[in-house]
Design an enzyme around this catalytic site. Structure first.
Site, short mmCIF file in Angstrom:
data_model
loop_
_atom_site.label_atom_id
_atom_site.label_comp_id
_atom_site.label_asym_id
_atom_site.label_seq_id
_atom_site.Cartn_x
_atom_site.Cartn_y
_atom_site.Cartn_z
N HIS A 23 63.75 43.50 -5.41
CA HIS A 23 65.24 44.34 -4.32
C HIS A 23 64.45 45.24 -3.84
O HIS A 23 63.97 46.59 -4.37
CB HIS A 23 66.04 45.20 -5.67
CG HIS A 23 67.32 45.47 -5.48
ND1 HIS A 23 67.95 44.83 -5.63
CD2 HIS A 23 67.57 46.23 -4.86
CE1 HIS A 23 69.50 46.04 -5.58
NE2 HIS A 23 68.67 46.85 -4.45
N HIS A 25 65.27 48.18 -0.25
CA HIS A 25 65.35 48.18 1.41
C HIS A 25 65.35 49.10 2.39
O HIS A 25 64.62 50.50 2.02
CB HIS A 25 67.25 48.97 1.08
CG HIS A 25 67.70 48.98 0.01
ND1 HIS A 25 69.41 48.16 0.27
CD2 HIS A 25 68.88 48.77 -1.36
CE1 HIS A 25 70.47 47.04 -0.28
NE2 HIS A 25 69.24 48.39 -1.21
N ASP A 27 66.17 49.96 5.08
CA ASP A 27 66.27 51.70 6.05
C ASP A 27 66.40 53.11 4.33
O ASP A 27 66.92 54.20 4.65
CB ASP A 27 68.13 51.60 6.15
CG ASP A 27 69.05 51.38 5.03
OD1 ASP A 27 68.15 50.70 3.92
OD2 ASP A 27 69.98 51.18 5.53
N HIS A 212 74.75 42.96 -5.08
CA HIS A 212 74.65 43.83 -5.57
C HIS A 212 75.79 43.82 -6.53
O HIS A 212 76.95 43.78 -6.37
CB HIS A 212 74.66 45.22 -4.73
CG HIS A 212 73.89 45.17 -4.74
ND1 HIS A 212 73.27 44.85 -3.14
CD2 HIS A 212 73.30 46.65 -4.52
CE1 HIS A 212 72.21 45.74 -2.76
NE2 HIS A 212 72.15 46.76 -3.51
N GLU A 215 75.72 47.58 -11.10
CA GLU A 215 74.91 48.92 -11.36
C GLU A 215 75.83 49.54 -11.39
O GLU A 215 75.74 51.00 -12.45
CB GLU A 215 74.41 49.12 -9.68
CG GLU A 215 74.38 50.13 -8.93
CD GLU A 215 73.26 50.54 -7.79
OE1 GLU A 215 72.73 51.53 -7.40
OE2 GLU A 215 73.65 49.57 -7.07
#
Length: 388
Positions: A23, A25, A27, A212, A215
């Protein structure tokens, strides 16, 4: 049981230990200097700081708000400078290089192609630029004496309406560097059930996807991701702790959803530092990963966004080792969990575990015996077990 077997690894051993990242990202992992360079090259003049060190601090401080929504706002700047083929190629290549230098041997990096179209690229051109960048980063890592394999996860944004289109894109490139699909963005108000057509399509195509969930939002998000959508993994999933009760005498009782997650060995893509930043946990000591490890959930350790969290895989494990006194056995347990849960074929996962991960940890453990030959044969600590 010797003191050697219970010794916690030092930072150098943690860095050298083979690690698996599920996991992260794209960006959210840029080098601050790269953000500055790309902003200058593209004429983007909205950066809050113009020097790399100051910009890196700004990203970390802005992400430390305790709010997922505020955390997500920081991505406006990184996405703004990732709108050309050359920029995407550079960011992807540096991502693979940085992870390999940190001891990561396998990584699945996610990004949303729909967020990189402002410069005129097509969705296909975005995917191809990122894939080529990852291959270049793998090559550079090999030249530096490191090894890494990187797969891409194509992400659709929860608040948008392009999830089926992105799912179809992921399926077209599934043997060309893309290993699965994801949805991301603010959970509250944007349940995964809004994207059921994408998930049904992926299931018909026998493709992999993570969601996702759990969270910033709680158990309903996890339940929907699993029971309505059929997710293979939970992106974060940290709020599963809400379905676990710990009595004053230490007795633990799992609710039906938590039991289901554990019984089905559903992987949890836990991101400790990021969870602290977004308010999902108050401290490392209070992070659910400690209890989930003891209860043998399929827990994995991840970075989420290395730039915003000022972190890396070694940093995440250093903090967990310091907090929970984890040993190399514990690190290996988390790493094997992650490799078992990767979206590549079974035989390739097994080869990574048997040929890379286990030998890597065995070599690190042997260093202790080399330092103290009188310690005798290694014995695993009581905190570990074969269950994964």
């Amino acid at each position: 049981m010797t003191s050697q077997t219970l010794k916690t690894p030092d930072p150098d051993q943690i860095r050298r230990a083979p690690k698996v990242l599920l996991h992260d990202h794209l960006d959210g992992g840029l080098r601050p200097g790269t953000v500055v360079d790309l902003a200058r090259a593209s004429g983007y003049d909205a950066l809050p700081e113009s020097e790399p060190d100051a910009l890196g601090r700004w990203f970390r401080e802005a992400a430390d708000s305790g709010s997922l929504e505020r955390y997500l706002e920081t991505f406006a700047h990184t996405c703004a400078v990732m709108q050309t083929r050359d920029a995407l190629f550079r960011v992807a290549a540096e991502c693979a290089e940085d992870l390999a230098a940190d001891g990561v041997v396998y990584a699945e990096i996610r990004y949303a192609p729909e967020q990189h179209l402002e410069g005129g690229l097509s969705l296909e051109e975005v995917v191809e630029a990122v894939n080529e960048g990852f291959r270049e980063g793998e090559r550079r890592a090999r030249e530096d004496g490191n090894r890494i394999r990187v797969g891409a996860l194509l992400t659709a944004m929860r608040h948008a309406a392009r999830s089926l289109e992105i799912a179809e894109l992921a399926n077209r490139y599934r043997d060309l560097g893309v290993v699965g699909f994801d949805i991301a963005g603010a959970e509250a108000g944007f349940p995964p059930t809004r994207h059921l057509d994408a998930f049904e399509y992926l299931k018909r195509e026998n493709n992999h996807f993570t969601i996702h969930a759990g969270e910033a939002f709680g158990l309903p998000s996890i339940w929907q991701a699993l029971q309505w959508c059929g997710a293979d993994r939970l992106g974060h999933g940290v709020r599963i702790i809400d379905d676990i009760q710990v009595a004053a005498d230490g007795e633990v009782k799992l609710g039906r959803l938590a039991s289901y997650v554990r019984d089905k060995r559903i992987p949890l893509e836990l991101c400790p530092t990021s969870n602290l930043q977004t308010g999902a946990a108050a401290s490392y000591a209070e992070h659910p990963i400690g209890l989930l490890r003891k209860l043998h959930f399929r827990a994995t350790v991840n970075t989420d966004n290395r730039l915003m969290s000022g972190t890396g895989m070694s940093t995440e494990f250093e903090r967990l080792v310091e907090t929970f006194h984890y040993t190399l056995d514990d690190m290996q347990w988390f790493t094997v969990n992650a490799m078992k849960s990767a979206f590549i074929p079974f035989d390739e996962r097994l080869a990574m575990i048997n040929d890379v991960i286990k030998p890597g940890y065995a070599e690190l453990k042997s260093e202790w015996l080399f330092r103290d030959p009188a310690a005798g044969p290694a014995v695993t600590s009581g905190s570990t077990g074969a269950v994964s």
